[in-house]
Write a protein that holds these residues in place. Sequence first.
Motif, PDB file in Angstrom:
ATOM      1  N   GLU A  74       0.826  -1.202   0.000  1.00 23.75           N
ATOM      2  CA  GLU A  74       0.000   0.000   0.000  1.00 23.75           C
ATOM      3  C   GLU A  74       0.867   1.262   0.000  1.00 23.75           C
ATOM      4  OE1 GLU A  74      -3.087   1.900   3.111  1.00 23.75           O
ATOM      5  OE2 GLU A  74      -3.558  -0.150   2.454  1.00 23.75           O
ATOM      6  N   ALA A  75       2.028   1.191   0.642  1.00 25.01           N
ATOM      7  CA  ALA A  75       2.953   2.331   0.704  1.00 25.01           C
ATOM      8  C   ALA A  75       3.787   2.467  -0.567  1.00 25.01           C
ATOM      9  CB  ALA A  75       3.865   2.194   1.915  1.00 25.01           C
ATOM     10  N   GLY A  76       3.630   1.514  -1.501  1.00 24.81           N
ATOM     11  CA  GLY A  76       4.352   1.591  -2.759  1.00 24.81           C
ATOM     12  C   GLY A  76       5.690   0.879  -2.763  1.00 24.81           C
ATOM     13  N   CYS A  77       5.988   0.117  -1.698  1.00 23.70           N
ATOM     14  CA  CYS A  77       7.246  -0.611  -1.653  1.00 23.70           C
ATOM     15  C   CYS A  77       7.245  -1.746  -2.675  1.00 23.70           C
ATOM     16  CB  CYS A  77       7.476  -1.198  -0.265  1.00 23.70           C
ATOM     17  SG  CYS A  77       7.769   0.050   1.007  1.00 23.70           S
ATOM     18  N   ILE A  78       8.406  -1.958  -3.287  1.00 23.13           N
ATOM     19  CA  ILE A  78       8.576  -3.062  -4.220  1.00 23.13           C
ATOM     20  C   ILE A  78       9.897  -3.747  -3.929  1.00 23.13           C
ATOM     21  CG2 ILE A  78       7.224  -1.936  -6.035  1.00 23.13           C
ATOM     22  CD1 ILE A  78       9.977  -1.558  -7.521  1.00 23.13           C
ATOM     23  N   LEU A  79      10.039  -4.956  -4.435  1.00 24.22           N
ATOM     24  CA  LEU A  79      11.293  -5.702  -4.367  1.00 24.22           C
ATOM     25  C   LEU A  79      11.803  -5.850  -5.799  1.00 24.22           C
ATOM     26  CD1 LEU A  79      10.276  -8.394  -1.743  1.00 24.22           C
ATOM     27  CD2 LEU A  79      11.705  -6.380  -1.385  1.00 24.22           C
ATOM     28  N   PRO A  80      12.725  -4.979  -6.218  1.00 21.69           N
ATOM     29  CA  PRO A  80      13.197  -5.005  -7.603  1.00 21.69           C
ATOM     30  C   PRO A  80      13.785  -6.335  -8.050  1.00 21.69           C
ATOM     31  CG  PRO A  80      13.882  -2.976  -6.541  1.00 21.69           C
ATOM     32  CD  PRO A  80      13.307  -3.852  -5.468  1.00 21.69           C
ATOM     33  N   CYS A  81      14.252  -7.168  -7.111  1.00 23.53           N
ATOM     34  CA  CYS A  81      14.848  -8.446  -7.512  1.00 23.53           C
ATOM     35  C   CYS A  81      13.836  -9.385  -8.148  1.00 23.53           C
ATOM     36  CB  CYS A  81      15.547  -9.115  -6.340  1.00 23.53           C
ATOM     37  SG  CYS A  81      14.466  -9.755  -5.036  1.00 23.53           S
ATOM     38  N   VAL A  82      12.550  -9.201  -7.841  1.00 26.02           N
ATOM     39  CA  VAL A  82      11.506 -10.068  -8.393  1.00 26.02           C
ATOM     40  C   VAL A  82      10.362  -9.287  -9.033  1.00 26.02           C
ATOM     41  CG1 VAL A  82      11.996 -12.080  -6.947  1.00 26.02           C
ATOM     42  CG2 VAL A  82      10.456 -10.299  -6.091  1.00 26.02           C
ATOM     43  N   ALA A  83      10.536  -7.969  -9.204  1.00 26.25           N
ATOM     44  CA  ALA A  83       9.503  -7.108  -9.791  1.00 26.25           C
ATOM     45  C   ALA A  83       9.797  -6.882 -11.276  1.00 26.25           C
ATOM     46  CB  ALA A  83       9.454  -5.766  -9.075  1.00 26.25           C
ATOM     47  N   TYR A  84       8.769  -7.054 -12.097  1.00 28.09           N
ATOM     48  CA  TYR A  84       8.873  -6.851 -13.538  1.00 28.09           C
ATOM     49  C   TYR A  84       8.066  -5.611 -13.918  1.00 28.09           C
ATOM     50  CZ  TYR A  84      10.640 -11.623 -13.712  1.00 28.09           C
ATOM     51  OH  TYR A  84      11.394 -12.760 -13.526  1.00 28.09           O
ATOM     52  N   PRO A  85       8.636  -4.718 -14.719  1.00 24.12           N
ATOM     53  CA  PRO A  85       7.916  -3.489 -15.065  1.00 24.12           C
ATOM     54  C   PRO A  85       6.750  -3.749 -16.020  1.00 24.12           C
ATOM     55  CG  PRO A  85       9.928  -3.618 -16.342  1.00 24.12           C
ATOM     56  CD  PRO A  85       9.953  -4.785 -15.383  1.00 24.12           C
ATOM     57  N   ASP A  86       5.667  -3.026 -15.801  1.00 26.62           N
ATOM     58  CA  ASP A  86       4.514  -3.067 -16.711  1.00 26.62           C
ATOM     59  C   ASP A  86       4.540  -1.885 -17.679  1.00 26.62           C
ATOM     60  OD1 ASP A  86       3.421  -5.343 -15.473  1.00 26.62           O
ATOM     61  OD2 ASP A  86       2.434  -4.113 -13.961  1.00 26.62           O
ATOM     62  N   GLY A  87       5.506  -1.007 -17.503  1.00 22.35           N
ATOM     63  CA  GLY A  87       5.672   0.200 -18.304  1.00 22.35           C
ATOM     64  C   GLY A  87       6.834   0.976 -17.726  1.00 22.35           C
ATOM     65  N   ASN A  88       6.954   2.242 -18.073  1.00 20.48           N
ATOM     66  CA  ASN A  88       8.002   3.078 -17.504  1.00 20.48           C
ATOM     67  C   ASN A  88       7.770   3.216 -16.004  1.00 20.48           C
ATOM     68  OD1 ASN A  88       9.073   3.489 -20.074  1.00 20.48           O
ATOM     69  ND2 ASN A  88       7.901   5.361 -20.384  1.00 20.48           N
ATOM     70  N   VAL A  89       8.864   3.195 -15.224  1.00 15.00           N
ATOM     71  CA  VAL A  89       8.763   3.293 -13.771  1.00 15.00           C
ATOM     72  C   VAL A  89       9.747   4.320 -13.238  1.00 15.00           C
ATOM     73  CG1 VAL A  89       7.929   0.932 -13.440  1.00 15.00           C
ATOM     74  CG2 VAL A  89      10.388   1.385 -13.392  1.00 15.00           C
ATOM     75  N   VAL A  90       9.386   4.918 -12.109  1.00 15.07           N
ATOM     76  CA  VAL A  90      10.279   5.800 -11.358  1.00 15.07           C
ATOM     77  C   VAL A  90      10.392   5.194  -9.967  1.00 15.07           C
ATOM     78  CG1 VAL A  90      10.713   8.103 -10.448  1.00 15.07           C
ATOM     79  CG2 VAL A  90       9.619   7.828 -12.689  1.00 15.07           C
ATOM     80  N   LEU A  91      11.621   4.904  -9.545  1.00 15.58           N
ATOM     81  CA  LEU A  91      11.874   4.265  -8.265  1.00 15.58           C
ATOM     82  C   LEU A  91      12.536   5.237  -7.303  1.00 15.58           C
ATOM     83  CD1 LEU A  91      13.522   1.020  -9.666  1.00 15.58           C
ATOM     84  CD2 LEU A  91      11.155   1.312  -8.980  1.00 15.58           C
ATOM     85  N   MET A  92      12.264   5.022  -6.026  1.00 16.48           N
ATOM     86  CA  MET A  92      12.940   5.749  -4.966  1.00 16.48           C
ATOM     87  C   MET A  92      13.730   4.724  -4.165  1.00 16.48           C
ATOM     88  SD  MET A  92       9.756   8.173  -3.828  1.00 16.48           S
ATOM     89  CE  MET A  92      10.668   9.143  -2.663  1.00 16.48           C
ATOM     90  N   ARG A  93      14.931   5.091  -3.771  1.00 18.62           N
ATOM     91  CA  ARG A  93      15.774   4.179  -3.009  1.00 18.62           C
ATOM     92  C   ARG A  93      15.270   4.053  -1.580  1.00 18.62           C
ATOM     93  NH1 ARG A  93      20.938   3.121  -5.392  1.00 18.62           N
ATOM     94  NH2 ARG A  93      21.355   4.488  -7.153  1.00 18.62           N
ATOM     95  N   GLY A  94      15.395   2.861  -1.020  1.00 22.32           N
ATOM     96  CA  GLY A  94      15.108   2.624   0.396  1.00 22.32           C
ATOM     97  C   GLY A  94      13.639   2.439   0.710  1.00 22.32           C
ATOM     98  N   GLU A  95      13.405   2.026   1.936  1.00 27.08           N
ATOM     99  CA  GLU A  95      12.058   1.773   2.444  1.00 27.08           C
ATOM    100  C   GLU A  95      11.486   3.052   3.024  1.00 27.08           C
ATOM    101  OE1 GLU A  95      10.140  -1.700   5.218  1.00 27.08           O
ATOM    102  OE2 GLU A  95      12.260  -1.663   4.829  1.00 27.08           O
ATOM    103  N   TYR A  96      10.206   3.287   2.860  1.00 25.98           N
ATOM    104  CA  TYR A  96       9.581   4.521   3.334  1.00 25.98           C
ATOM    105  C   TYR A  96       8.396   4.234   4.196  1.00 25.98           C
ATOM    106  CZ  TYR A  96      12.577   6.576  -0.122  1.00 25.98           C
ATOM    107  OH  TYR A  96      13.676   6.954  -0.842  1.00 25.98           O
TER     108      TYR A  96
END
Length: 96
Positions: A74-96
């Motif tokens: 819900e907070a928008g956290c992802i795990l890039p090691c197993v996340a596949y993009p559905d389109g262009n993405v903008v990522l922020m470093r670290g947990e929030y």
Amino acid sequence: MPITPELYNAQIDNEDIQVDAWADTPLLQSLEEGGVDWPSSCRNGTCRTCVGRLKSGSVHYEIEWPGLSAEDKEAGCILPCVAYPDGNVVLMRGEY
């Protein structure tokens, strides 16, 4: 004739970094291939070392439930090691 997967952009928020992100490749692999130093360890969605936040765009997972709680998602956290993009993405470093 094989079908070529979609090619998207993965950008790191507040940094001048943008890399190619193929639809059939985990984001962590795309980041690393683009020269981005992103923390990682297990590469299977359980350790949370690579956790980041998705500022825009969407991803999907090929595993049933990666190491994220409902609150994390819900907070928008992802795990890039197993996340596949559905389109262009903008990522922020670290947990929030």
